[in-house]
Design a protein around this motif. Structure first.
Motif, short mmCIF file in Angstrom:
data_model
loop_
_atom_site.label_atom_id
_atom_site.label_comp_id
_atom_site.label_asym_id
_atom_site.label_seq_id
_atom_site.Cartn_x
_atom_site.Cartn_y
_atom_site.Cartn_z
N GLY A 36 0.93 -1.30 0.03
CA GLY A 36 0.03 0.09 0.08
C GLY A 36 0.83 1.22 0.00
N ARG A 37 0.39 2.50 -0.65
CA ARG A 37 0.91 3.56 -0.80
C ARG A 37 0.18 4.76 -0.77
NH1 ARG A 37 3.60 2.79 -6.15
NH2 ARG A 37 2.83 0.77 -6.25
N GLY A 38 0.45 5.75 -0.32
CA GLY A 38 -0.64 7.02 0.00
C GLY A 38 -0.47 7.81 -1.59
N THR A 129 -0.44 9.68 3.25
CA THR A 129 0.68 8.99 3.98
C THR A 129 0.65 7.51 4.03
OG1 THR A 129 0.19 9.39 6.18
CG2 THR A 129 1.30 11.20 5.25
N HIS A 130 -0.45 7.04 4.05
CA HIS A 130 -0.65 5.56 4.20
C HIS A 130 -0.15 5.05 5.55
CE1 HIS A 130 -0.65 1.19 3.27
NE2 HIS A 130 -1.66 1.67 2.44
N ARG A 131 -0.35 6.05 6.58
CA ARG A 131 -0.38 5.83 8.10
C ARG A 131 -1.43 5.12 8.49
NH1 ARG A 131 -1.61 9.45 12.57
NH2 ARG A 131 -2.25 10.92 10.83
N VAL A 132 -1.13 4.16 9.18
CA VAL A 132 -2.41 3.68 9.82
C VAL A 132 -3.11 4.25 11.25
CG1 VAL A 132 -3.11 1.56 11.21
CG2 VAL A 132 -1.62 1.15 9.39
N ILE A 133 -4.45 4.53 10.78
CA ILE A 133 -5.13 5.52 11.89
C ILE A 133 -5.80 4.84 13.05
CG2 ILE A 133 -6.77 7.01 12.30
CD1 ILE A 133 -4.42 8.19 10.84
#
Length: 176
Positions: A36-38, A129-133
């Motif tokens: 996965g990418r943002g 950013t593809h940061r996991v929330i």
């Protein structure tokens, strides 16, 4: 996450590889896929709500037919405002003891298909950013038989619209 590498006089610099532009209905495979990418051109998750979100089911998972329209591609007018993406994955399943009835072929043949109780993972990412929330697991409680099924495919309990709201509303409705 995909990474990009660049050599410098000081050594190697590593940074996440982001995609340019904004996602479309084919781009969610990149967000929900294994690498996965943002999307660097979408707004950051932050500020006052609402925080627009798109929900993508990774096959064989499916969204309920009554899923909130705002979470579906065909009702999003401007994907450039999206801040969050939620990916729904099937983790496991067990026999439920319930059955669905179908007919197939000509002449029509009656067929019973056992419904499998499914456990799903819902992962919410900041789309930029593809940061996991957030990441949580839920057992599907929507056990209505689908109108049709594909040959040799299992029938799973699904996530109801109420379950999706319980998992996602707090991210959409609160300040980032």
């Amino acid at each position: 996450m995909a990474l990009a590498f660049a050599g410098t006089a000081a050594g190697i610099v590593i940074w996440p590889a982001y995609l340019a532009g904004v996602p479309d209905n084919t781009g969610m495979g990149v967000v929900c896929g294994p690498d996965g990418r943002g999307y660097r051109d979408v707004p950051a998750y932050g500020g006052l709500p609402p925080h627009p979100i798109i929900v993508q089911a990774v096959p064989p998972a499916r969204l309920p037919s009554d899923a909130a329209p705002a979470w579906q591609w065909h009702d999003i007018r401007d994907t450039g405002v999206l801040q969050l993406a939620a990916c729904v994955r099937l983790l496991s399943d067990t026999p439920s003891g319930e059955f669905c009835s179908y007919t197939r072929g000509l002449p029509q043949v009656a067929e019973q298909q056992e419904v499998r109780t499914a456990r799903y993972e819902i992962t919410v990412f900041e789309l930029r950013t593809h940061r996991v929330i957030d990441r949580q697991e839920m057992v599907g409680d929507h056990d209505a038989c689908p109108e049709y099924k594909l040959a040799d495919k299992a029938v799973y309990t699904g996530l109801s619209d109420a379950q999706l709201h319980a998992a996602l509303d707090r991210h959409v409705d609160r300040p980032g």
